[in-house]
Scaffold this active site. Structure first.
Site, PDB file in Angstrom:
ATOM      1  N   SER A 127    -121.764  85.388 -40.112  1.00 15.31           N
ATOM      2  CA  SER A 127    -120.590  84.588 -40.901  1.00 15.31           C
ATOM      3  C   SER A 127    -119.397  85.304 -41.152  1.00 15.31           C
ATOM      4  O   SER A 127    -119.418  86.525 -41.150  1.00 15.31           O
ATOM      5  CB  SER A 127    -121.239  84.340 -42.258  1.00 15.31           C
ATOM      6  OG  SER A 127    -120.188  84.031 -43.049  1.00 15.31           O
ATOM      7  N   TYR A 163    -114.412  80.964 -40.242  1.00 12.06           N
ATOM      8  CA  TYR A 163    -113.814  80.493 -41.288  1.00 12.06           C
ATOM      9  C   TYR A 163    -112.343  80.671 -40.962  1.00 12.06           C
ATOM     10  O   TYR A 163    -112.098  81.812 -40.880  1.00 12.06           O
ATOM     11  CB  TYR A 163    -113.901  80.995 -42.637  1.00 12.06           C
ATOM     12  CG  TYR A 163    -115.361  80.401 -43.317  1.00 12.06           C
ATOM     13  CD1 TYR A 163    -115.665  79.076 -43.433  1.00 12.06           C
ATOM     14  CD2 TYR A 163    -116.148  81.494 -43.758  1.00 12.06           C
ATOM     15  CE1 TYR A 163    -116.700  78.569 -44.013  1.00 12.06           C
ATOM     16  CE2 TYR A 163    -117.268  80.959 -44.539  1.00 12.06           C
ATOM     17  CZ  TYR A 163    -117.757  79.609 -44.530  1.00 12.06           C
ATOM     18  OH  TYR A 163    -118.779  79.049 -45.064  1.00 12.06           O
ATOM     19  N   THR A 177    -116.642  76.406 -38.675  1.00 13.16           N
ATOM     20  CA  THR A 177    -117.179  75.645 -39.951  1.00 13.16           C
ATOM     21  C   THR A 177    -115.974  74.729 -40.284  1.00 13.16           C
ATOM     22  O   THR A 177    -115.078  75.365 -40.489  1.00 13.16           O
ATOM     23  CB  THR A 177    -117.798  76.365 -41.079  1.00 13.16           C
ATOM     24  OG1 THR A 177    -119.180  77.164 -40.432  1.00 13.16           O
ATOM     25  CG2 THR A 177    -118.533  75.675 -42.078  1.00 13.16           C
ATOM     26  N   LYS A 228    -119.545  73.093 -36.770  1.00 13.32           N
ATOM     27  CA  LYS A 228    -120.531  72.830 -37.830  1.00 13.32           C
ATOM     28  C   LYS A 228    -119.840  72.358 -39.074  1.00 13.32           C
ATOM     29  O   LYS A 228    -119.011  72.590 -39.559  1.00 13.32           O
ATOM     30  CB  LYS A 228    -121.027  74.512 -38.119  1.00 13.32           C
ATOM     31  CG  LYS A 228    -122.017  74.496 -39.061  1.00 13.32           C
ATOM     32  CD  LYS A 228    -122.570  75.878 -39.258  1.00 13.32           C
ATOM     33  CE  LYS A 228    -123.494  76.137 -40.310  1.00 13.32           C
ATOM     34  NZ  LYS A 228    -122.967  76.111 -41.630  1.00 13.32           N
ATOM     35  N   HIS A 235    -124.236  71.542 -44.875  1.00 15.09           N
ATOM     36  CA  HIS A 235    -124.291  73.158 -45.344  1.00 15.09           C
ATOM     37  C   HIS A 235    -125.297  73.436 -46.136  1.00 15.09           C
ATOM     38  O   HIS A 235    -124.954  73.984 -47.405  1.00 15.09           O
ATOM     39  CB  HIS A 235    -122.772  73.201 -45.800  1.00 15.09           C
ATOM     40  CG  HIS A 235    -122.223  74.602 -45.917  1.00 15.09           C
ATOM     41  ND1 HIS A 235    -121.129  74.840 -45.228  1.00 15.09           N
ATOM     42  CD2 HIS A 235    -122.289  75.674 -46.470  1.00 15.09           C
ATOM     43  CE1 HIS A 235    -120.743  76.275 -45.227  1.00 15.09           C
ATOM     44  NE2 HIS A 235    -121.425  76.663 -46.161  1.00 15.09           N
TER      45      HIS A 235
HETATM   46  C1  LIG Z   1    -126.991  82.062 -48.879  1.00 14.85           C
HETATM   47  C2  LIG Z   1    -126.031  81.271 -48.094  1.00 14.85           C
HETATM   48  C3  LIG Z   1    -124.898  81.486 -47.445  1.00 14.85           C
HETATM   49  C4  LIG Z   1    -124.221  80.602 -46.535  1.00 14.85           C
HETATM   50  N1  LIG Z   1    -123.096  81.248 -46.020  1.00 14.85           N
HETATM   51  C5  LIG Z   1    -122.404  80.314 -45.096  1.00 14.85           C
HETATM   52  C6  LIG Z   1    -121.180  80.733 -44.387  1.00 14.85           C
HETATM   53  O1  LIG Z   1    -120.767  82.051 -44.901  1.00 14.85           O
HETATM   54  N2  LIG Z   1    -120.681  80.095 -43.324  1.00 14.85           N
HETATM   55  C7  LIG Z   1    -121.502  78.803 -43.197  1.00 14.85           C
HETATM   56  O2  LIG Z   1    -120.659  78.116 -42.008  1.00 14.85           O
HETATM   57  N3  LIG Z   1    -122.518  78.211 -43.725  1.00 14.85           N
HETATM   58  C8  LIG Z   1    -123.090  78.946 -44.592  1.00 14.85           C
HETATM   59  N4  LIG Z   1    -124.157  78.716 -45.343  1.00 14.85           N
HETATM   60  C9  LIG Z   1    -124.786  77.303 -44.703  1.00 14.85           C
HETATM   61  C10 LIG Z   1    -125.763  77.717 -43.583  1.00 14.85           C
HETATM   62  O3  LIG Z   1    -125.140  78.170 -42.345  1.00 14.85           O
HETATM   63  C11 LIG Z   1    -126.569  76.652 -43.130  1.00 14.85           C
HETATM   64  O4  LIG Z   1    -125.789  75.426 -43.027  1.00 14.85           O
HETATM   65  C12 LIG Z   1    -127.659  76.090 -44.312  1.00 14.85           C
HETATM   66  O5  LIG Z   1    -128.187  77.040 -44.931  1.00 14.85           O
HETATM   67  C13 LIG Z   1    -128.621  75.125 -43.659  1.00 14.85           C
HETATM   68  O6  LIG Z   1    -129.575  74.725 -44.760  1.00 14.85           O
HETATM   69  P1  LIG Z   1    -130.821  75.369 -45.320  1.00 14.85           P
HETATM   70  O7  LIG Z   1    -130.332  76.509 -46.088  1.00 14.85           O
HETATM   71  O8  LIG Z   1    -131.561  74.553 -46.169  1.00 14.85           O
HETATM   72  O9  LIG Z   1    -131.634  75.908 -43.955  1.00 14.85           O
HETATM   73  C14 LIG Z   1    -124.861  79.328 -46.091  1.00 14.85           C
HETATM   74  C15 LIG Z   1    -126.010  79.214 -46.780  1.00 14.85           C
HETATM   75  C16 LIG Z   1    -126.882  79.764 -47.364  1.00 14.85           C
HETATM   76  C17 LIG Z   1    -128.117  79.543 -47.839  1.00 14.85           C
END
Ligand SMILES: Cc1cc2nc3c(=O)[nH]c(=O)nc-3n(C[C@H](O)[C@H](O)[C@H](O)COP(=O)(O)O)c2cc1C
Length: 416
Positions: free
Chosen positions: A137, A161, A187, A277, A301
Site C-alpha cells: 500500500s 493512492y 484504489t 480497486k 474496501h
Molecule cells: C488494516 C487494513 C488496512 C487497509 N489499508 C488499505 C490501503 O492502504 N489501501 C487499500 O487500497 N486498501 C486497504 N485496505 C483494504 C484491503 O485492501 C481490502 O480491500 C480489504 O481488507 C478486503 O476485506 P477483508 O479485510 O475483509 O479481506 C485495508 C484493509 C485493512 C484491514
C-alpha cells in the site's frame, strides 16, 4: 468411582485417558492449533492491544457493510457433482498474466507493521512461499524497494493512492516500475477517509504514541510493545513528509479531486497491468476498462469506507458480465474461508484478495501466523473443490453456486 457394572475404577486405568494440561502453549503450537481464520482472529485479539486489533478488525460507521459482505458468503450454496475423480485437485490459476498457486492474493493494507514489526516483508515472504501475489500500500510501512528485496520471487503489486501532490505520486509509480513490480493497483474508493468509529473511540494515532492509556496496555501486551519499541520506527514509508495529525495524513494521502483524468494519466505512466480497486457497479467497471484498466477489484474496501455500499459478492455477476473478456475481475471484502474464495471464483472472480485474514495471522504470530493463514485458506480451497467434485478452477462456473435469498425482513437494502 465405580463402573456401570459396579466394578470400582483404579486410578491407573484412568490416567492414560486424562491428558495433562499444558499451562502455556508455545507460538508454533498455538498457531498449529488454529484451524480457521476465526481461530487466528481469536489469538490476534488476545495478543495485541485492543486499539491495534480494532484498527484491522473494525469497519466504517455502523459496520453494516462488512456484516453484509460476510453474510452474503454465508448464504452461498455450492453445488457438487458426484462421481467425479478428485484424487488430484489443482487450485492454481493465472492472475494478471502470472501463474498463481491459488485464486488468491494478499490485499494492500496500510500501516501493516503496527500488527507485527516484520509487517509487509513477512506478508511478501509468505506470498512468495505460497506462490500468490502480494500488494504493497501507499500507506505501507515498508519501502517499495525493501519489499522487492524481501520477496523477490513473489508477484508484487503496488497500490497507489493518488495524492494531491501528483509529482510525489508519479515518483512512487516510477519507483515501483524500477523495482520490478508486476502491477499497479489504483484504489478509487477513498476520495476522503472513511470514518472508523472504533479508531476514533480508541484515540488511535499514527504512529502509536506512548500515552497514559497505551502505557497501561504495555503490561498486558509486553511482546507487542517490545516489538514496536526495539525495531525500526513505525512510519509511512512512502510519504515524503511524516504527517503530524490524522487529519494531516488524510489530506496528504487522499485527493477528493481524483477523477478519470488521473486514471488516464496512470495508464500512460505505468507499463504493465493496471488494476482499479473499489468498483461496485457494472457501469463503473465498463468505464474504467474503457480507460485502459486490465482488471477491476469488486470491493467495498472491507467495509471500511462507504458503510452502505453494495455488497461485493452480490455485485460480482453483473460486473463479470459487463466486463466479459476485456479485463479480469477480482473480488474482496469479507473473505474468511477457502469456501468464500471458491464461491467467488465460481461466480467469475479470477482472484480474491484478503486483508484481515492475513492481518489476523500477522498479529497472532508474525510471519508464521501469515503462513498459517495462507495454509488454512489453501487447505479449505482444495477441500471445498474436492467435495464439490472439481479438480481445477476452470471447472468452477456460475452453475456451481446458488445464493439463497435472506428471509423476509432481513433482506439487505443493497443489491448488485
Ligand atoms: C488494516 C487494513 C488496512 C487497509 N489499508 C488499505 C490501503 O492502504 N489501501 C487499500 O487500497 N486498501 C486497504 N485496505 C483494504 C484491503 O485492501 C481490502 O480491500 C480489504 O481488507 C478486503 O476485506 P477483508 O479485510 O475483509 O479481506 C485495508 C484493509 C485493512 C484491514
Amino acid at each position: 468411582m465405580t463402573t456401570a457394572e459396579g466394578r470400582s475404577v483404579r486410578w491407573a486405568e484412568l490416567r492414560p485417558l486424562l491428558k495433562p494440561r499444558r499451562p502455556q502453549l508455545g507460538p508454533t503450537e498455538r498457531l498449529a492449533r488454529a484451524a480457521t481464520i476465526a481461530d487466528l482472529r481469536a489469538i490476534a485479539r488476545r495478543r495485541t492491544p485492543r486499539a491495534v486489533f480494532d484498527y484491522a478488525d473494525g469497519a466504517a460507521e455502523r459496520e453494516i457493510g462488512l456484516r453484509r459482505a460476510r453474510e452474503a458468503f454465508e448464504r452461498v450454496e455450492l453445488v457438487p457433482v458426484a462421481l467425479h475423480d478428485v484424487s488430484a485437485v489443482d487450485p492454481s490459476t493465472t492472475i494478471l498474466g502470472r501463474r498463481s498457486e491459488l485464486p488468491l492474493a494478499f490485499a494492500p493494507t496500510g500501516f501493516t507493521r503496527l500488527f507485527h514489526p516484520d509487517g509487509e516483508r513477512a506478508v511478501g515472504r509468505v506470498a512468495e512461499r505460497v506462490g500468490i501475489p502480494t500488494a504493497l500500500s501507499t500507506a505501507g510501512t515498508t519501502t517499495i524497494e525493501a519489499l522487492a528485496e524481501a520477496a523477490a520471487g513473489a508477484p508484487k503489486w503496488f497500490q497507489v493512492y493518488v495524492q494531491p501532490d501528483r509529482r510525489a505520486t508519479g515518483e512512487l509509480v516510477r519507483r515501483a516500475q524500477a523495482a520490478g513490480y508486476d502491477a499497479l493497483v489504483l484504489t478509487v474508493d477513498v476520495p476522503v477517509a472513511g470514518l472508523r468509529l472504533r479508531d476514533v473511540r480508541h484515540g488511535l494515532v499514527f504512529p502509536p504514541a506512548l500515552t497514559a492509556r497505551t502505557l497501561a496496555g504495555i503490561a498486558r501486551h509486553p511482546s507487542w510493545w517490545l516489538g514496536v519499541l526495539t525495531t525500526e520506527p513505525l512510519r509511512f514509508a512512502s510519504l515524503e513528509h511524516a504527517p503530524t495529525t490524522v487529519a494531516d495524513l488524510a489530506e496528504r494521502m487522499f485527493d477528493p479531486a481524483l477523477a478519470e483524468a488521473d486514471l488516464a494519466w496512470l495508464r500512460e505512466l505505468w507499463q504493465g497491468p493496471l488494476v482499479v480497486k473499489g468498483i461496485l457497479t457494472a457501469d463503473d467497471a465498463r468505464r474504467v476498462v474503457d480507460l485502459g484498466a486490465d482488471a477491476v477489484v469488486v470491493s467495498s474496501h472491507g467495509g471500511r469506507q462507504l458503510d452502505l455500499a453494495p455488497t461485493p459478492l452480490e455485485a460480482l455477476p453483473s460486473i463479470v458480465e459487463a466486463v466479459g473478456d476485456r479485463a479480469e475481475v477480482h473480488l474482496d471484502s469479507g473473505i474468511l474461508t477457502g469456501a468464500d474464495v471458491v464461491a467467488a471464483a465460481a461466480l467469475g472472480a479470477r482472484a480474491c484478495l484478503v486483508g484481515r485474514a492475513y492481518c489476523y495471522g500477522l498479529m497472532a504470530g508474525g510471519e508464521r501466523g501469515v503462513l498459517r493463514a495462507a495454509e488454512i485458506l489453501r487447505s479449505e480451497v482444495v477441500r471445498t473443490m474436492a467435495l464439490m467434485g472439481a479438480t481445477s478452477v476452470d471447472e468452477l462456473g456460475p452453475e456451481r453456486v446458488r445464493i439463497r435469498q435472506p428471509p423476509p425482513g432481513r433482506r439487505p437494502a443493497t443489491g448488485g
